[in-house]
Design an enzyme around this catalytic site. Structure first.
Site, PDB file in Angstrom:
ATOM      1  N   ASP A   1       3.024   5.488  -2.784  1.00 29.81           N
ATOM      2  CA  ASP A   1       3.180   7.434  -2.602  1.00 29.81           C
ATOM      3  C   ASP A   1       3.856   7.532  -3.476  1.00 29.81           C
ATOM      4  OD1 ASP A   1       2.037   5.564  -0.386  1.00 29.81           O
ATOM      5  OD2 ASP A   1       4.190   5.731   0.902  1.00 29.81           O
TER       6      ASP A   1
ATOM      7  N   HIS B   1       0.762  -1.068   0.393  1.00 33.19           N
ATOM      8  CA  HIS B   1      -0.042   0.041  -0.475  1.00 33.19           C
ATOM      9  C   HIS B   1       1.009   1.279   0.124  1.00 33.19           C
ATOM     10  CE1 HIS B   1       1.017  -1.276   3.577  1.00 33.19           C
ATOM     11  NE2 HIS B   1       1.233  -0.675   3.913  1.00 33.19           N
ATOM     12  N   CYS B   2       1.976   0.952  -0.209  1.00 40.29           N
ATOM     13  CA  CYS B   2       3.301   2.582   0.108  1.00 40.29           C
ATOM     14  C   CYS B   2       3.974   2.966  -1.553  1.00 40.29           C
ATOM     15  CB  CYS B   2       4.142   1.888   1.195  1.00 40.29           C
ATOM     16  SG  CYS B   2       3.362   1.990   3.123  1.00 40.29           S
ATOM     17  N   ILE B   3       4.527   1.759  -1.754  1.00 40.05           N
ATOM     18  CA  ILE B   3       5.793   1.687  -2.426  1.00 40.05           C
ATOM     19  C   ILE B   3       5.424   1.889  -3.642  1.00 40.05           C
ATOM     20  CG2 ILE B   3       8.240   0.818  -3.227  1.00 40.05           C
ATOM     21  CD1 ILE B   3       7.494   1.711  -0.035  1.00 40.05           C
TER      22      ILE B   3
END
Ligand code: SAJ
Length: 444
Positions: free
Chosen positions: A272, A267-269
């Protein structure tokens, strides 16, 4: 407000009880604050009220201990926000289909806050977002409601740094960046978070705090993309990338190890950096690094499928009609999270190319495929691995017995070098170098 924070008289509300919000709410309870947990998902709240946690980092025992203090109130009704002196927003910030920031969850939280907040309130945003969000989407609605910044309304940004499953770094001992929209907000943020978290990293604006989080994760995305490109280059040069990385890692300074793989998930890399490049474009700035990293990482699942085709080809087989087993579908080792998982992309690509695809993942046993059909993991029975034309190691969870996988599987595509040099007889293929060593007719 400052006195209430210092004396722990302030009532804290956390909006969003996911992998960030629930541990944070628990931390405030454990540190002696009256804490409200608010989530719009009534079923989630009911489950938590019953002492059942769906967040791996918070056990049922820890949750129940918080409930037993009577200092932890859970609700799915926004009216409860009226009781809070400080409100911390921990809601998702996904991307839209057009790969643009989806701010709907933050807007919804602000709708609740601007409707129900008490006459004096401190708001902190933790969701990963583009620089400027706190001032634009947190402050503006409150000022329109008649609040006065610095008098009865304070706002800061403090990026979440939760790494689910990380036993070493958790909420209390991970340094916390805090930036205020004004000096008083910064001071209040420092005090409040300082009551709970060991190390506070104050910065001079909310924008610096917002940017620091995107810098952290864009740094990762770009370096992962770089090592993936190095892996593809090393194949062309018939050089073992894994040994190369180990050699470079012996440098005690000036080098940071990243490893190639089937792509990036989570859910981040993957997400973002797109927040940063989106905001950059609004300043007529085009970050080629970010776009190239995104493109390179997202090409990796398909590169792995090409490797699968080459590995089968060494045995005079094609993907079309072959039985292929994907081992590990979660986006990273020892996680049950399937979001943006490279394994899912590989699954769809292999199906499109006519393979009979199965998967084995005790951590993430089911997923809905592109056609909306539920797919289920095969049982973890290593003898059954012998029935497949190709076994692809995608996410080597620690639950897997790699030696048994290596022994039972007739042919392996090891996308993460999980087997390393476990076997003398190289019957796995990662990159052309090892493929040439695959024992097959006419290939030595
Ligand atoms: N990956 C590689 N090669 C690497 C590292 C990761 O291919 O060298 C892949 C993983 O397999 C995964 C994806 O990239 O599919 C993301 O992996 P990650 O290790 O970055 O894990 P995440 O997505 O859980 O990232 C989080 C981030 N934490 C927060 O945003 C609060 C990130 O900043 C952390 O550095 C990371 O955890 C971590 O270090 O565990």
């Amino acid at each position: 407000m400052k006195t209430k924070f210092l004396n722990k008289e302030a009532k804290i509300a956390v909006i969003g009880l996911g992998y960030v919000g629930l541990p944070l709410a628990v931390a405030f309870v454990q540190k002696g604050f009256q804490t409200i947990g608010y989530d719009t998902r009534a079923k989630k709240v009911q489950s938590l009220v019953a002492g059942v946690s769906d967040i791996a980092d918070i056990s049922n025992q820890t949750l129940q201990a918080c409930l037993d203090t009577n200092a932890f109130e859970l609700s799915a009704s926004p009216e409860i926000l009226h009781e809070a002196d400080a409100i911390i927003i921990c809601v998702p910030t996904p991307l839209t289909e057009a790969m643009e920031p989806d701010m709907s969850f933050i807007r919804s939280a602000m709708q609740d806050i601007s409707t129900y907040a008490k006459e004096e309130v401190f708001v902190s945003l933790e969701s990963t977002t583009y620089p400027g969000t706190t001032r634009e989407l947190i402050c503006a609605p409150m000022l329109e409601k008649g609040y006065t910044l610095g008098q009865n309304f304070f706002a800061c940004y403090s990026p979440e740094r939760v790494d689910p499953g990380n036993k070493q770094f958790q909420t209390l001992n991970t340094p916390k960046v805090v930036g205020g929209v004004d000096a008083m907000s910064k001071e209040l943020g420092e005090i409040l978070y300082g009551q709970v978290i060991d190390t506070i990293v104050p910065v001079n604006s909310a924008e610096v705090a917002e940017m620091s989080k995107l810098l952290e994760n864009t740094f990762r995305s770009i370096n992962i993309a770089f090592i993936n490109e190095m892996a593809l280059l090393a194949e062309k040069m018939e050089i073992d990338i894994w040994e190369t990385i180990e050699a470079a890692s012996s440098k005690p300074f000036g080098f940071m190890k990243f490893t190639p793989g089937p792509g990036i998930g989570g859910h981040c890399i993957p997400l973002d950096p797109m927040y940063l490049s989106w905001k950059a474009k609004s300043k007529n700035f085009y970050s080629r690094f970010i776009e190239l990293a995104h493109e390179t990482n997202h090409l990796m699942p398909e590169k792995m499928v090409d490797h699968a085709a080459e590995a089968l080809n060494l045995h005079q087989k094609s993907i079309n009609g072959s039985k292929i087993l994907l081992v590990g579908m979660a986006y990273k080792e020892n996680s049950n999270d399937l979001r943006e998982s490279p394994g899912l992309h590989m699954y769809e690509q292999l199906v499109l190319r006519g393979a009979d695809v199965s998967f084995c993942d005790p951590e993430a046993p089911t997923f809905r495929d592109a056609d909306g059909n539920m797919q289920h993991s095969i049982p973890l029975n290593y003898q059954a691995f012998a029935l497949y034309d190709l076994v692809v190691i995608v996410t080597p969870h620690k639950v897997f017995d790699l030696k048994q996988i290596g022994t039972e599987s007739p042919l392996i595509l090891d996308t993460k070098n999980a087997l390393k040099d476990m076997f003398q007889e190289k019957k796995w293929a990662y990159g052309k170098v090892q493929m040439k060593q695959v024992t097959a007719k006419g290939v030595k």
